[in-house]
Enzyme design. Structure first.
Site, PDB file in Angstrom:
ATOM      1  CB  SER A  82      16.075  -7.757  16.847  1.00 33.43           C
ATOM      2  OG  SER A  82      15.469  -8.912  17.400  1.00 33.43           O
ATOM      3  CG  HIS A  87      22.870 -17.010  26.766  1.00 36.02           C
ATOM      4  ND1 HIS A  87      22.105 -16.325  27.687  1.00 36.02           N
ATOM      5  CD2 HIS A  87      22.246 -16.870  25.570  1.00 36.02           C
ATOM      6  CE1 HIS A  87      21.049 -15.812  27.071  1.00 36.02           C
ATOM      7  NE2 HIS A  87      21.119 -16.120  25.784  1.00 36.02           N
ATOM      8  CB  CYS A 102      14.089  -5.936  12.022  1.00 38.38           C
ATOM      9  SG  CYS A 102      13.493  -7.419  12.828  1.00 38.38           S
TER      10      CYS A 102
END
Length: 134
Positions: A82, A87, A102
């Site tokens: 994934s 940020h 996953c």
């Protein structure tokens, strides 16, 4: 143009009981603003975090925002399982971290903990969510 790659992991993210999804995310405060502006450092940080968590790196992209000496950075690592994303808002000594995987073989909490240790925040949050279909 993106090319589709075959996964080296059979039935990635799908276990005997269905889809296995694990999501670890949170926020950090009180991080050195120079670290939060250093796009190369952050890029290498997510690459190493993927390795620590037994994820298979596909690509990493880095964007700088806001300009000036306090502009933020976003780093997104695409992994076969994934993603890992950071940020930053250096002017506020603040960042968000998101690790989603996953499959049963990877350990997103290890990636998250590694990132926390390297950023050395004064305080942080950590939320773990089971996003499996079970």
């Amino acid at each position: 143009m993106l090319q589709q790659q075959e996964s080296p992991i059979p039935r990635l993210g799908v276990g005997e009981e269905g889809v296995v999804g694990r999501h670890v995310f949170g926020e950090v405060w009180g991080v050195n603003d120079k670290l939060l502006q250093d796009d190369e450092y952050l890029k290498n940080l997510v690459i190493k975090a993927a390795e620590v968590a037994n994820m298979h790196l596909v690509d990493v992209k880095v964007w700088r925002f806001g300009g000036g000496d306090k502009g933020g950075v976003s780093v997104i690592a695409l992994v076969l399982e994934s993603h890992i994303a950071i940020h930053t808002w250096p002017a506020y000594n603040y960042a968000t971290i998101d690790v989603y995987t996953c499959g049963e073989h990877s350990r997103p909490w290890d990636a998250y903990d590694y990132i926390i240790k390297q950023l050395n925040p004064k305080t942080f949050t950590k939320t773990i969510v089971d996003r499996s279909s079970k």
